[in-house]
Design a protein around this motif. Structure first.
Motif, PDB file in Angstrom:
ATOM      1  N   GLU A   1       0.824  -1.202   0.000  1.00 44.68           N
ATOM      2  CA  GLU A   1       0.000   0.000   0.000  1.00 44.68           C
ATOM      3  C   GLU A   1       0.864   1.260   0.000  1.00 44.68           C
ATOM      4  O   GLU A   1       1.932   1.285   0.604  1.00 44.68           O
ATOM      5  CB  GLU A   1      -0.905   0.033   1.226  1.00 44.68           C
ATOM      6  N   LYS A   2       0.349   2.289  -0.661  1.00 40.53           N
ATOM      7  CA  LYS A   2       1.024   3.579  -0.668  1.00 40.53           C
ATOM      8  C   LYS A   2      -0.037   4.655  -0.434  1.00 40.53           C
ATOM      9  O   LYS A   2      -1.021   4.738  -1.166  1.00 40.53           O
ATOM     10  CB  LYS A   2       1.707   3.818  -2.015  1.00 40.53           C
ATOM     11  N   PRO A   3       0.145   5.489   0.602  1.00 47.85           N
ATOM     12  CA  PRO A   3      -0.841   6.545   0.854  1.00 47.85           C
ATOM     13  C   PRO A   3      -0.752   7.648  -0.202  1.00 47.85           C
ATOM     14  O   PRO A   3       0.312   7.917  -0.760  1.00 47.85           O
ATOM     15  CB  PRO A   3      -0.458   7.078   2.231  1.00 47.85           C
ATOM     16  N   LEU A   4      -1.889   8.280  -0.453  1.00 52.04           N
ATOM     17  CA  LEU A   4      -1.966   9.377  -1.409  1.00 52.04           C
ATOM     18  C   LEU A   4      -2.566  10.597  -0.731  1.00 52.04           C
ATOM     19  O   LEU A   4      -3.472  10.476   0.093  1.00 52.04           O
ATOM     20  CB  LEU A   4      -2.862   8.998  -2.593  1.00 52.04           C
ATOM     21  N   SER A   5      -2.081  11.748  -1.103  1.00 55.12           N
ATOM     22  CA  SER A   5      -2.644  13.001  -0.624  1.00 55.12           C
ATOM     23  C   SER A   5      -2.302  14.083  -1.643  1.00 55.12           C
ATOM     24  O   SER A   5      -1.156  14.199  -2.061  1.00 55.12           O
ATOM     25  CB  SER A   5      -2.064  13.358   0.744  1.00 55.12           C
ATOM     26  N   TYR A   6      -3.316  14.839  -2.040  1.00 51.83           N
ATOM     27  CA  TYR A   6      -3.087  15.903  -3.013  1.00 51.83           C
ATOM     28  C   TYR A   6      -4.126  16.996  -2.809  1.00 51.83           C
ATOM     29  O   TYR A   6      -5.297  16.715  -2.549  1.00 51.83           O
ATOM     30  CB  TYR A   6      -3.181  15.360  -4.445  1.00 51.83           C
ATOM     31  N   ARG A   7      -3.674  18.223  -2.916  1.00 55.96           N
ATOM     32  CA  ARG A   7      -4.593  19.361  -2.831  1.00 55.96           C
ATOM     33  C   ARG A   7      -4.068  20.487  -3.697  1.00 55.96           C
ATOM     34  O   ARG A   7      -2.858  20.672  -3.829  1.00 55.96           O
ATOM     35  CB  ARG A   7      -4.789  19.810  -1.392  1.00 55.96           C
ATOM     36  N   TRP A   8      -4.981  21.201  -4.304  1.00 52.79           N
ATOM     37  CA  TRP A   8      -4.614  22.361  -5.089  1.00 52.79           C
ATOM     38  C   TRP A   8      -5.795  23.322  -5.091  1.00 52.79           C
ATOM     39  O   TRP A   8      -6.947  22.933  -5.300  1.00 52.79           O
ATOM     40  CB  TRP A   8      -4.256  21.985  -6.525  1.00 52.79           C
ATOM     41  N   TYR A   9      -5.489  24.583  -4.822  1.00 55.26           N
ATOM     42  CA  TYR A   9      -6.483  25.657  -4.853  1.00 55.26           C
ATOM     43  C   TYR A   9      -5.879  26.816  -5.639  1.00 55.26           C
ATOM     44  O   TYR A   9      -4.701  27.133  -5.463  1.00 55.26           O
ATOM     45  CB  TYR A   9      -6.833  26.137  -3.435  1.00 55.26           C
ATOM     46  N   GLU A  10      -6.688  27.419  -6.461  1.00 52.59           N
ATOM     47  CA  GLU A  10      -6.227  28.578  -7.226  1.00 52.59           C
ATOM     48  C   GLU A  10      -5.836  29.680  -6.249  1.00 52.59           C
ATOM     49  O   GLU A  10      -6.496  29.873  -5.230  1.00 52.59           O
ATOM     50  CB  GLU A  10      -7.336  29.071  -8.164  1.00 52.59           C
ATOM     51  N   SER A  11      -4.785  30.387  -6.555  1.00 57.37           N
ATOM     52  CA  SER A  11      -4.332  31.456  -5.661  1.00 57.37           C
ATOM     53  C   SER A  11      -4.529  32.847  -6.263  1.00 57.37           C
ATOM     54  O   SER A  11      -4.333  33.838  -5.579  1.00 57.37           O
ATOM     55  CB  SER A  11      -2.849  31.255  -5.316  1.00 57.37           C
ATOM     56  N   ASP A  12      -4.930  32.900  -7.516  1.00 56.86           N
ATOM     57  CA  ASP A  12      -5.071  34.189  -8.195  1.00 56.86           C
ATOM     58  C   ASP A  12      -6.533  34.413  -8.573  1.00 56.86           C
ATOM     59  O   ASP A  12      -7.068  33.754  -9.458  1.00 56.86           O
ATOM     60  CB  ASP A  12      -4.198  34.202  -9.450  1.00 56.86           C
ATOM     61  N   ILE A  13      -7.178  35.347  -7.893  1.00 58.69           N
ATOM     62  CA  ILE A  13      -8.596  35.624  -8.133  1.00 58.69           C
ATOM     63  C   ILE A  13      -8.845  36.102  -9.563  1.00 58.69           C
ATOM     64  O   ILE A  13      -9.928  35.912 -10.110  1.00 58.69           O
ATOM     65  CB  ILE A  13      -9.137  36.655  -7.106  1.00 58.69           C
ATOM     66  N   ARG A  14      -7.829  36.658 -10.209  1.00 64.32           N
ATOM     67  CA  ARG A  14      -8.011  37.129 -11.586  1.00 64.32           C
ATOM     68  C   ARG A  14      -8.308  35.991 -12.549  1.00 64.32           C
ATOM     69  O   ARG A  14      -8.947  36.189 -13.573  1.00 64.32           O
ATOM     70  CB  ARG A  14      -6.773  37.898 -12.051  1.00 64.32           C
ATOM     71  N   GLN A  15      -7.853  34.781 -12.230  1.00 64.32           N
ATOM     72  CA  GLN A  15      -8.118  33.621 -13.087  1.00 64.32           C
ATOM     73  C   GLN A  15      -9.552  33.103 -12.926  1.00 64.32           C
ATOM     74  O   GLN A  15     -10.101  32.485 -13.829  1.00 64.32           O
ATOM     75  CB  GLN A  15      -7.144  32.490 -12.770  1.00 64.32           C
ATOM     76  N   ALA A  16     -10.150  33.366 -11.773  1.00 63.16           N
ATOM     77  CA  ALA A  16     -11.456  32.790 -11.447  1.00 63.16           C
ATOM     78  C   ALA A  16     -12.598  33.349 -12.282  1.00 63.16           C
ATOM     79  O   ALA A  16     -13.602  32.678 -12.493  1.00 63.16           O
ATOM     80  CB  ALA A  16     -11.755  32.991  -9.968  1.00 63.16           C
ATOM     81  N   SER A  17     -12.489  34.553 -12.776  1.00 63.18           N
ATOM     82  CA  SER A  17     -13.599  35.153 -13.512  1.00 63.18           C
ATOM     83  C   SER A  17     -13.875  34.448 -14.830  1.00 63.18           C
ATOM     84  O   SER A  17     -14.953  34.582 -15.393  1.00 63.18           O
ATOM     85  CB  SER A  17     -13.328  36.641 -13.751  1.00 63.18           C
ATOM     86  N   TYR A  18     -12.934  33.662 -15.329  1.00 64.65           N
ATOM     87  CA  TYR A  18     -13.105  32.958 -16.599  1.00 64.65           C
ATOM     88  C   TYR A  18     -13.652  31.546 -16.421  1.00 64.65           C
ATOM     89  O   TYR A  18     -13.914  30.862 -17.390  1.00 64.65           O
ATOM     90  CB  TYR A  18     -11.766  32.875 -17.350  1.00 64.65           C
ATOM     91  N   ASN A  19     -13.776  31.094 -15.206  1.00 72.34           N
ATOM     92  CA  ASN A  19     -14.111  29.709 -14.927  1.00 72.34           C
ATOM     93  C   ASN A  19     -15.604  29.495 -14.736  1.00 72.34           C
ATOM     94  O   ASN A  19     -16.350  30.428 -14.480  1.00 72.34           O
ATOM     95  CB  ASN A  19     -13.374  29.239 -13.673  1.00 72.34           C
ATOM     96  N   TRP A  20     -16.012  28.246 -14.814  1.00 70.01           N
ATOM     97  CA  TRP A  20     -17.394  27.888 -14.509  1.00 70.01           C
ATOM     98  C   TRP A  20     -17.427  27.293 -13.110  1.00 70.01           C
ATOM     99  O   TRP A  20     -16.463  27.402 -12.362  1.00 70.01           O
ATOM    100  CB  TRP A  20     -17.955  26.969 -15.596  1.00 70.01           C
ATOM    101  N   ILE A  21     -18.479  26.634 -12.699  1.00 69.54           N
ATOM    102  CA  ILE A  21     -18.699  26.246 -11.305  1.00 69.54           C
ATOM    103  C   ILE A  21     -17.541  25.436 -10.705  1.00 69.54           C
ATOM    104  O   ILE A  21     -17.007  25.787  -9.663  1.00 69.54           O
ATOM    105  CB  ILE A  21     -20.023  25.461 -11.149  1.00 69.54           C
ATOM    106  N   TRP A  22     -17.129  24.352 -11.352  1.00 70.38           N
ATOM    107  CA  TRP A  22     -16.128  23.464 -10.764  1.00 70.38           C
ATOM    108  C   TRP A  22     -14.826  23.422 -11.558  1.00 70.38           C
ATOM    109  O   TRP A  22     -14.116  22.426 -11.548  1.00 70.38           O
ATOM    110  CB  TRP A  22     -16.693  22.044 -10.627  1.00 70.38           C
ATOM    111  N   SER A  23     -14.475  24.479 -12.232  1.00 75.09           N
ATOM    112  CA  SER A  23     -13.267  24.484 -13.071  1.00 75.09           C
ATOM    113  C   SER A  23     -11.997  24.139 -12.302  1.00 75.09           C
ATOM    114  O   SER A  23     -11.210  23.296 -12.726  1.00 75.09           O
ATOM    115  CB  SER A  23     -13.085  25.849 -13.738  1.00 75.09           C
TER     116      SER A  23
END
Length: 162
Positions: A118-140
């Motif tokens: 077995e190998k554990p997995l962990s991953y997280r990523w959140y956008e850090s630039d609000i300027r990119q968010a205006s082009y996205n849809w709900i779950w981009s």
């Protein structure tokens, strides 16, 4: 003659794919996040996101052949939408689809190899630039996280084989 060559190539590719055992991917939602879906985002959003994460991982791993014969068990522990979900829009009268914010996701889980290791997995990523968010849809950003996570699984498998 050209059709015959293409048919032979397709047959060879399918025979090679048949020899490798496909990866088994399961996705669940963490209990705390499930409560958030029920109260805030809507239950159908949980179903959509888990299916999207599973599909993204399966397709990426199938193309690469990484982790053949393994079982990958994932838990979606957190998600943030870029825009309001339909439930949020219906619950909050002043909210609009023009509203936006930074989104992302967090995933935990494990890989159970064919030999039982077995190998554990962990991953997280959140956008850090609000300027990119205006082009996205709900779950981009959440979908972007799923794709990055799937590519990371392939890279990790390639590095381990060296």
């Amino acid at each position: 003659m050209r059709i015959l060559a293409l048919s032979a190539a397709a047959l060879l590719a399918s025979a090679t794919a048949a020899l490798a055992a496909p990866v088994s991917v399961t996705v669940a939602v963490a209990p705390e996040l499930q409560k958030t879906f029920e109260k805030t985002y809507g239950v159908r959003e949980a179903e959509r996101l888990t299916a999207d994460l599973q599909s993204s991982v399966e397709k990426t791993l199938a193309r690469s052949g990484a982790h053949d014969g393994a079982r990958i068990e994932l838990v979606l522990t957190d998600v943030k939408p870029n825009r309001p979900t339909f439930k949020q829009l219906s619950d909050t009268p002043g909210l609009s689809m023009q509203s936006f914010g930074i989104g992302g996701a967090a995933i935990k889980g494990r890989i159970v190899a064919a030999d039982g290791s077995e190998k554990p997995l962990s991953y997280r990523w959140y956008e850090s630039d609000i300027r990119q968010a205006s082009y996205n849809w709900i779950w981009s950003d959440a979908e972007w996280t799923f794709d990055r996570f799937a590519r990371k699984l392939v890279r990790d498998a390639e590095i381990a084989q060296r």
